[in-house]
Scaffold this active site. Structure first.
Site, short mmCIF file in Angstrom:
data_model
loop_
_atom_site.label_atom_id
_atom_site.label_comp_id
_atom_site.label_asym_id
_atom_site.label_seq_id
_atom_site.Cartn_x
_atom_site.Cartn_y
_atom_site.Cartn_z
N GLY A 161 0.41 -5.72 -1.58
CA GLY A 161 -0.32 -6.42 -2.43
C GLY A 161 -1.57 -6.72 -1.88
N ASP B 289 -6.66 -2.88 -5.76
CA ASP B 289 -6.57 -2.82 -4.19
C ASP B 289 -7.93 -2.50 -3.71
OD1 ASP B 289 -3.81 -1.72 -5.00
OD2 ASP B 289 -3.49 -2.58 -3.13
#
Lengths: 352, 352
Positions: free
Chosen positions: A48, A238
């Site tokens: 993450g 991301d």
């Protein structure tokens, strides 16, 4: 607040919940040097984009705290070395580089002229990054509230909850905060092959927080939109580049294409630390290729024949034209993103 | 010809390759009554629309051959009973009902007035269906040849090879026949969650036949089209209705949406036995919902938390507007499909 935590500074070490063992085991691992933290990021103990940014910052803190450097200049040298190892752990998420650069920037302050002062400053900066991620998550959830109908069927990809950040999360945080505000949300969770972060992690978080949810295979999203009336899609990121093109977990682009075909709003939710204004276009984002084994095996179960050729791209790029809006802690950017993201980042810099 | 077979009549029993154990074990199972055959279809010992049609026909043959009926009329009664159990094994693929109706139709011939004559006729009809599926596969491959560039990057969903038919297959048969004709094809195989027929079965078949191939997760198809230049998509079908709407393995529709977004031709490959002219529109196709365990587990490995809610739809419907052409043994139908499929089916009926 969750009954677990993702990444935390405990007694001079970086403690992380080992996400590879979830949802069946809740094991915390401690790392006492930057090599250990870099390995944990590479092996996806933690994943993450915001979470690996925080973990990397603490990777510098752990380097500083245990340093035997005889002066500030030598410690700065060690930090730069540590940062280069941490930076290489995963290439696509920009938060990793962002957090490292921020801590290195703080460490570069010439007023920090003793080892002790530098150690203290590095640790404080890592703590600040962690705390700001939590605040950002809460603010993203607040900012998104007007966009969530009641009731709402929300399609979600990968894991973007507390486990992907520090607390609450990005896209899953938006769902959780809407749920906490009493909106009747139902989360449809893409299982998210190959690493199954949706089936393993998002389902686990939804269960912990009592959020109604249903797991589906990634290939089912278009059919759900066509037949069941999905109200919106939310995904994390991301790396968001200057024109709005967004790198996120593989499968995000297919979801965006299905959303476009059905007129379903498609929102990217990410803190401004995920926005990379230095990269103009999504085609310039390096896409990490990961081991074939993530596709050929689930746990110890081998799926494919021996030596099956596999292409395992960890991320894809969703072109900006498929994105309805980018929800950040500093507001929501709408197309044209070149302009709206530039304005948003100016505001972020002015306020920091 | 393949070194294995999918379904075969052996010594008065129906022998099937247990596809659940592939690619690691090659086990054949024998079934000596219709209940066993129906169970094998339901439990997916065998799958693929043409293959389950053939298996069901042999399910009637096994009923006839071992019948203790004292006259033809009682045997017809037994066959109708067997057919109703076999028909209920899986609802979406039309080939199952088509094969049963064809064998029952043959058995209805009043000239078959002894048990022995009826037994012989039923078995011959089942053999005929099996042989025609092989011929249809070869002809589909021939018909498709002009559509396959050389070299060609071909994206494929699920398993549609020998294992889904009797020999060669539908969409994977097209790839194999192009390969056998010396075209430099590369098959990109969607792994096809939840049952992973692409990763397990199509990869195994490609390996057996030396067809260059790469397995990808289902979510990667759009990214491949955007960045790697996929030339065409080929998929099978479980039911094609009169307007061209096509039910096929879940994930087919997402693939079709990605193909449309990138201008990639999207072909459905299926024998005419898969075409259901009685159903006018795809929304009327019953979509089988299968056990949650197919999504929550891979083998014995549990992925999700306990009791995670799952929606496991086995199929989706791709609306005709996303289909470039439907490749059958009787020719290729192009839009508008209402007209081209009706003409094609008239031709099939005239020639049979």
């Amino acid at each position: 607040v969750s009954a677990f935590f993702t990444v935390k500074w405990v007694d001079g070490r970086v403690r992380m919940l080992d996400q590879r063992a979830l949802p069946h085991e809740t094991n915390y691992l401690d790392f006492g040097d930057y090599a250990g933290v870099a390995g944990a990021i590479r092996d996806m103990v933690i994943r993450g984009a915001p979470a690996i940014g925080v973990a990397a910052a603490y990777g510098l803190a752990v380097t500083a705290i245990h340093s035997q450097a005889r002066d500030a200049s030598h410690l700065r040298e060690e930090l730069r070395e540590a940062a280069s190892v941490l930076r290489a752990a995963r290439p696509t998420a920009v938060n990793l580089a962002w957090a490292l650069d921020r801590v290195l920037g703080r460490a570069g302050d010439p007023e920090l002229d003793t080892v002790e002062a530098l150690q203290e400053a590095v640790l404080q900066e890592a703590h600040a990054i962690s705390q700001e991620e939590v605040r950002a998550s809460l603010q993203m959830g607040q900012n998104a509230l007007p966009l969530i109908p009641d009731p709402a069927k929300i399609l979600h990809h990968c894991n973007t909850g507390s486990l992907a950040t520090v607390e609450y999360g990005t896209a899953l945080g938006v769902i959780r905060i809407a749920h906490e505000h009493g909106k009747r949300v139902h989360a449809y969770l893409d299982e998210t092959r190959p690493r199954l972060q949706g089936a393993r992690l998002s389902a686990w978080e939804c269960k912990q927080h009592g959020i109604p949810h249903t797991v589906i295979v990634d290939g089912a999203s278009g059919h759900l939109m066509r037949t069941m009336g999905i109200d919106l899609c939310v995904v994390g990121a991301d790396r968001i580049v200057a024109n709005g093109d967004t790198a996120n977990k593989i499968g995000t682009y297919n979801l965006a294409l299905a959303a476009r075909a059905h007129g379903v709003p498609f929102y990217v939710v990410a803190p401004s630390s995920t926005i990379d204004m230095q990269t103009p276009h999504g085609d310039e984002i390096e896409i990490e290729q990961r081991p074939a084994r993530e596709v050929t095996h689930v746990g110890e179960v081998q799926i494919t024949p021996d030596d099956t050729p596999v292409l395992n791209l960890a991320f894809d790029v969703t072109p900006a034209q498929y994105i309805t809006g980018i929800i950040t802690e500093a507001g929501i950017a709408y197309p044209p993103f070149e302009q709206s993201l530039a304005e948003l980042m100016l505001r972020v810099r002015r306020e920091s």
